[in-house]
Enzyme design. Structure first.
Site, PDB file in Angstrom:
ATOM      1  N   THR A 187       0.817  -1.087  -0.053  1.00 29.05           N
ATOM      2  CA  THR A 187       0.036  -0.089  -0.286  1.00 29.05           C
ATOM      3  C   THR A 187       0.832   1.201  -0.125  1.00 29.05           C
ATOM      4  OG1 THR A 187      -1.678   1.202   1.105  1.00 29.05           O
ATOM      5  CG2 THR A 187      -0.237  -0.140   2.637  1.00 29.05           C
ATOM      6  N   GLU A 334      -4.973  -2.474   5.330  1.00 31.04           N
ATOM      7  CA  GLU A 334      -4.385  -3.070   6.654  1.00 31.04           C
ATOM      8  C   GLU A 334      -5.516  -3.773   7.263  1.00 31.04           C
ATOM      9  OE1 GLU A 334      -1.898   0.719   5.987  1.00 31.04           O
ATOM     10  OE2 GLU A 334      -3.789   0.199   5.622  1.00 31.04           O
ATOM     11  N   LYS A 444      -7.931  23.211   7.916  1.00 27.57           N
ATOM     12  CA  LYS A 444      -8.121  23.760   9.301  1.00 27.57           C
ATOM     13  C   LYS A 444      -8.012  25.333   8.857  1.00 27.57           C
ATOM     14  CE  LYS A 444      -6.785  23.460  14.105  1.00 27.57           C
ATOM     15  NZ  LYS A 444      -5.935  22.956  15.175  1.00 27.57           N
ATOM     16  N   TRP A 449     -11.992  22.959  12.078  1.00 30.62           N
ATOM     17  CA  TRP A 449     -11.915  21.889  11.103  1.00 30.62           C
ATOM     18  C   TRP A 449     -13.161  22.030   9.940  1.00 30.62           C
ATOM     19  CZ3 TRP A 449     -10.881  16.507  13.538  1.00 30.62           C
ATOM     20  CH2 TRP A 449      -9.490  16.795  14.172  1.00 30.62           C
TER      21      TRP A 449
END
Length: 547
Positions: A187, A334, A444, A449
């Site tokens: 990956t 994963e 940000k 956010w």
């Protein structure tokens, strides 16, 4: 198979290994079909025969338990045969992402210490460029696409079909330790070399069982059962095509493998083989929904899981408008990969269309045996209130335990007994997870956010937008400000302006769908948005372009 001798009173310690997944379809559906494009069709009995022949052919060419075999191929019956034969003989299947750069492919094969390569003839030019730098590869076997092998400078050992034809149809597959390494792939991240992810037989079997339960047992949309016709549209090099070929094989379902992705061929197979269940990234779905040929096909029986990137509400509606049943699946390389599915609960049968769309584009509910939380900066779980956002972490019995030969990166992945995803999200009262961004992609602005995924989702619902991407760009006053890249539908090119989109987003903010400080100031019209090798928006490249 040569069985060990058991004295009276000693039980059989049943291992969770991949060869056990083949027992059920050979009893329930031995004559069910497996199909490759419009070129080949055979039964599960034939699949068993070819798996045994492949193992014998590999062993004859020096593949032993623990050796790694790298496979370059399209979505095909050959890849399905490799999914079983290679790990069943105790070797390790490396799924090679042929969309990576030549240098990255070279790194992954050397790092995995592959001893043999099985390669589709279409990809021989890639191998020709790196062959002299491969450190451990001893043998190359060619898969002859279209029954032809182009002229090549490579030293070819044999052709795949010839290897199988010359091999015995009986192989003595051992009862392996279930914790034996079965598969590996790589990956890519934003920096550094690709990371090697690997899974054991036990992990793959448990993932298969849990996905089977999640897709077949609950009374909801998009169910996948033995009477479905399965066709993957996710590269089989990408996390075992999300593990669903193993699920389809366990169920004894009819399987259709499309090879190279071409809209006309995909639609032809869906129609001619009555495909009812698939999975893909948004890019592939968008390619199909915008194909002129789609109007000639009835897609009302087709169920599709979208993963790998955010399913926007606009794309979900476009798919539903032509009859497709659509919902989100979520996971990472994963995580083997499926962690959650975004399907309505049983008690949600009376919801309206708009509410259902809101649910199917969520990240979803955890699969059986999956636990997830969102954590604050101190590692404490946030309440499940649908608002409090933190880093998403997982526990499940099939998560990769480490990166191959990368202990430092493994320490970043696993902390306090949780696998850290690098995603930011929140969990609501019903238990649905919603990813709002990658940690590294959060914008940000003025200390607040702004979710790039929320911005992209809103833009997808504008009638003129084909695709969009949101990034943060430096701003002297606010630190960062959101910016939108926009691909227009062909019929709207030259007919909408950046100001039109700004007014659209302002209206969304006034309706409470977006914080006012989140309205982007800048809108760039582009012909194409950069993607990664598995179809995700490549935010790293986009940021480099505009910063």
């Amino acid at each position: 198979m040569t069985e060990k001798t058991y004295p009276p009173g000693e039980h059989y310690d049943y291992p969770l290994i991949i060869k056990k997944l083949l027992n059920t379809p050979l009893i329930y559906a031995p004559d069910q079909e497996i199909i490759y494009r419009d070129k080949l069709r055979y039964t599960y009995r034939d699949l068993k025969d070819r798996i045994h022949r492949l193992a014998n052919g590999l062993e004859k060419r020096g593949i032993n338990p623990g050796d790694t075999v790298a496979v370059f191929d399209y979505d095909s019956n050959r890849f399905l045969e490799s999914f079983f034969a290679i790990p069943m003989m105790g070797a390790v299947l490396q799924m090679v992402n042929w969309r990576l750069s030549a240098e990255q492919i070279l790194y992954t094969i050397n790092h995995a210490e592959a001893k043999m390569i099985l390669i589709n003839s279409d990809f021989l030019p890639i191998l020709e460029n790196i062959r002299e730098k491969l450190e451990t590869v001893k043998t190359v076997v060619v898969i002859a696409e279209n029954d032809e092998i182009p002229a090549t400078s490579l030293d070819i050992d044999t052709v795949y079909e010839d290897m199988l034809a010359d091999a015995s149809s009986e192989y003595d597959f051992p009862d392996l330790d279930e914790n034996t390494k079965a598969t590996t792939f790589y990956t890519t991240g934003t920096t550094g070399d690709p990371k090697g992810v690997h899974f054991t037989h036990r992990q793959l079997v448990l993932h298969t069982l849990s996905v089977s339960i999640a897709l077949a047992s609950y009374d909801t949309l998009g169910r996948f059962r033995s009477d479905d016709v399965y066709m993957p549209m996710t590269p089989m090099f990408h996390v075992h095509a999300w593990g669903l070929p193993y699920v389809a094989t366990l169920l004894g379902a009819k399987q259709v493998y499309p090879g190279k992705y071409e809209p006309e061929m995909l639609l032809k197979l869906i129609a001619s083989e009555n495909v009812t269940f698939s999975h893909c990234v948004p890019t592939i779905l968008q390619m199909l929904t915008t194909s002129p040929a789609v109007k000639d096909f009835d897609l009302s029986r087709w169920k599709v899981i979208i993963g790998g990137a955010k399913l926007s509400k606009g794309l979900a509606k476009a798919a539903e408008d032509i009859g497709i049943t659509i919902f989100t699946g979520y996971g990472m390389s994963e995580t083997c990969p499926i962690i959650s599915l975004a399907t309505p609960k049983t008690h949600m049968t009376d919801i309206d269309d708009d509410t259902r769309l809101d649910i199917v584009v969520k990240t979803g509910l955890p699969l059986p045996l999956v636990e997830f939380e969102t954590l604050d900066a101190e590692g404490k779980p946030f309440p499940h209130d649908g608002v409090s956002a933190g880093e998403v972490v997982f526990r499940a019995p099939w998560l990769t335990k480490s990166y191959f030969k990368a202990p430092d990166k493994t320490k970043e992945l696993w902390q306090d007994g949780w696998l850290h995803s690098g995603d930011v999200g929140h969990i609501d009262e019903e238990g649905y997870l919603q990813i709002t961004d990658r940690v590294k992609d959060v914008i940000k602005s003025g200390g607040e956010w702004v979710s790039s995924l929320d911005l992209e989702n809103l833009m997808s619902q504008h009638e003129a937008v084909l695709e969009s991407a949101a990034i943060g760009i430096p701003d002297e006053k606010w630190g960062e400000r959101p910016m939108m890249l926009v691909m227009l539908k062909p019929e709207f090119r030259g007919k909408v302006s950046a100001d039109d989109f700004k007014q659209y987003m302002k209206k969304a903010a006034e309706q409470g769908r977006l914080p006012r400080y989140g309205v982007p100031d800048r809108y760039e019209f582009v012909q194409e948005i950069p993607k990664t090798s598995v179809g995700k928006l490549d935010k790293k490249v986009i940021r480099q372009m505009y910063q």
